[in-house]
Design a protein around this motif. Sequence first.
Motif, PDB file in Angstrom:
ATOM      1  N   ILE A 128       4.291   5.540  -5.731  1.00 47.15           N
ATOM      2  CA  ILE A 128       4.348   5.605  -7.203  1.00 47.15           C
ATOM      3  C   ILE A 128       3.083   6.240  -7.780  1.00 47.15           C
ATOM      4  CG2 ILE A 128       5.869   3.608  -7.333  1.00 47.15           C
ATOM      5  CD1 ILE A 128       3.492   1.931  -8.186  1.00 47.15           C
ATOM      6  N   GLY A 129       1.990   6.257  -7.001  1.00 48.00           N
ATOM      7  CA  GLY A 129       0.757   6.842  -7.518  1.00 48.00           C
ATOM      8  C   GLY A 129       0.626   8.321  -7.242  1.00 48.00           C
ATOM      9  N   ALA A 130       1.302   8.814  -6.192  1.00 48.09           N
ATOM     10  CA  ALA A 130       1.100  10.201  -5.800  1.00 48.09           C
ATOM     11  C   ALA A 130       2.362  11.042  -5.803  1.00 48.09           C
ATOM     12  CB  ALA A 130       0.478  10.257  -4.393  1.00 48.09           C
ATOM     13  N   MET A 131       3.540  10.411  -5.709  1.00 41.35           N
ATOM     14  CA  MET A 131       4.749  11.205  -5.518  1.00 41.35           C
ATOM     15  C   MET A 131       5.830  10.919  -6.549  1.00 41.35           C
ATOM     16  SD  MET A 131       4.965  11.153  -1.317  1.00 41.35           S
ATOM     17  CE  MET A 131       6.075  12.554  -1.216  1.00 41.35           C
ATOM     18  N   MET A 132       6.196   9.662  -6.761  1.00 40.78           N
ATOM     19  CA  MET A 132       7.319   9.315  -7.641  1.00 40.78           C
ATOM     20  C   MET A 132       6.855   8.271  -8.646  1.00 40.78           C
ATOM     21  SD  MET A 132      10.432   9.153  -4.873  1.00 40.78           S
ATOM     22  CE  MET A 132      10.748  10.502  -3.748  1.00 40.78           C
ATOM     23  N   GLY A 190       0.815  -1.205   0.000  1.00 41.99           N
ATOM     24  CA  GLY A 190       0.000   0.000   0.000  1.00 41.99           C
ATOM     25  C   GLY A 190       0.852   1.259   0.000  1.00 41.99           C
ATOM     26  N   VAL A 191       1.924   1.252   0.799  1.00 39.84           N
ATOM     27  CA  VAL A 191       2.835   2.395   0.821  1.00 39.84           C
ATOM     28  C   VAL A 191       3.505   2.560  -0.544  1.00 39.84           C
ATOM     29  CG1 VAL A 191       4.879   3.399   1.895  1.00 39.84           C
ATOM     30  CG2 VAL A 191       3.261   2.120   3.278  1.00 39.84           C
ATOM     31  N   GLY A 192       3.925   1.431  -1.134  1.00 41.99           N
ATOM     32  CA  GLY A 192       4.554   1.493  -2.451  1.00 41.99           C
ATOM     33  C   GLY A 192       3.622   2.066  -3.499  1.00 41.99           C
ATOM     34  N   GLN A 193       2.348   1.648  -3.459  1.00 44.68           N
ATOM     35  CA  GLN A 193       1.383   2.193  -4.405  1.00 44.68           C
ATOM     36  C   GLN A 193       1.154   3.685  -4.187  1.00 44.68           C
ATOM     37  OE1 GLN A 193      -2.085  -0.299  -3.938  1.00 44.68           O
ATOM     38  NE2 GLN A 193      -1.437  -1.657  -5.582  1.00 44.68           N
ATOM     39  N   PHE A 194       1.148   4.088  -2.923  1.00 51.41           N
ATOM     40  CA  PHE A 194       1.010   5.516  -2.622  1.00 51.41           C
ATOM     41  C   PHE A 194       2.182   6.304  -3.201  1.00 51.41           C
ATOM     42  CE2 PHE A 194       2.302   8.940   0.338  1.00 51.41           C
ATOM     43  CZ  PHE A 194       1.260   9.829   0.078  1.00 51.41           C
TER      44      PHE A 194
END
Length: 364
Positions: free
Chosen positions: A109-113, A103-107
């Motif tokens: 790549i989805g919102a920041m990098m 979930g953190v990884g998706q956050f």
Amino acid sequence: MNKQKVSSFQLGVLFFVFMTGSSIIFVPGPLIGKAGAAAWLSLLLSGSIGFGILMILLYLHRRFPGLDYIDYSRKLIGNVLTVLLGLLTISYLLHMQAAIVVGVGQFMIGAMMRETPMYAFTSLIFLIAAFTARAGIEVIARMFTLIMLLTSFFMVVVLLFAIPEYQPEQLLPILPKGLTPVMAGAYYTFGFPYSEVFLFGMLLPFAAGKKLKKKLMTTLSISYAANLIVLCAVTVCTLMVFGTSAGAGPYMLYSIARLIEFQEIFQRVESIIGMSLILGSYMKATLSLYVLSLFMAKLCGMKDNHVIIMPLALTGFLMGLVTYDSSSQWGHIVTEIHPLWTGLVLLVPLLVVMVVAMFRPTKT
């Protein structure tokens, strides 16, 4: 494994960060998508079930002082049934630690990098979480108390500075489609995060002593209430800013932070809140990994849980790479499968143990 001790306040802090860490990121958006303006009612409904689970754990803790869930389960239902049910629980705990970090990884790549591969984030989080878990519960408690204060401060700042964006009229109507959406939202939030209260059955023995036992119920109840208030507040604020259309977005607190501008000296707040959300998920991942190592070590009769923390972290990292093909599939697993899975492998075994404890007097 239980030689380290923490105070009731420290255990309350751990309980709060565990229940709040990643749920602040992932709960409001999907919950609003299911329950609409009645999302806060869904939280109250599922929260009441989670509070019941907490009361069961505290009851068993009073009946069997100094013992964790595996210990008194063996006393009550025997070793064979404890192992069989424990293996089912481990299947979920392995997936749970992977889910938090993915979930953190998706956050990220989805919102920041967006151009960075997800394994670059998940590998680092698992590595740091594993080293933190190996340090022990005392170090975790002291460290997470400071991080909790920092992340809570930034969250409050974001919600306060977003007041000009609030439109209270978007909170109505509450039940345009009846109670069905409320039940759907409660089903989702039961699976994540409120059924996960179960995990603290492995951590309660670390708060030992007669005085601590008396304070434990009050402290954990306050922590639980604080978590419920925070989730309801974030959900209501999200509704006032975005309305029911918030159901289309996954990271709503981060989205609220992006709207904040205070002249030219207070901008780009989303980067700060983004790091706070990552820290919250890191704390939950660490506690999940630590509880998983305790659970597995106790179930297998091992004397030291630290030796399996690194292998479990590696297992979680690999599971995060192979257990889903797309973000939509992952969302379906979390919102539809997790609640049923947790009910079967967490709540049902706990209820069995509680019922046996009530009808079978046991000398401790």
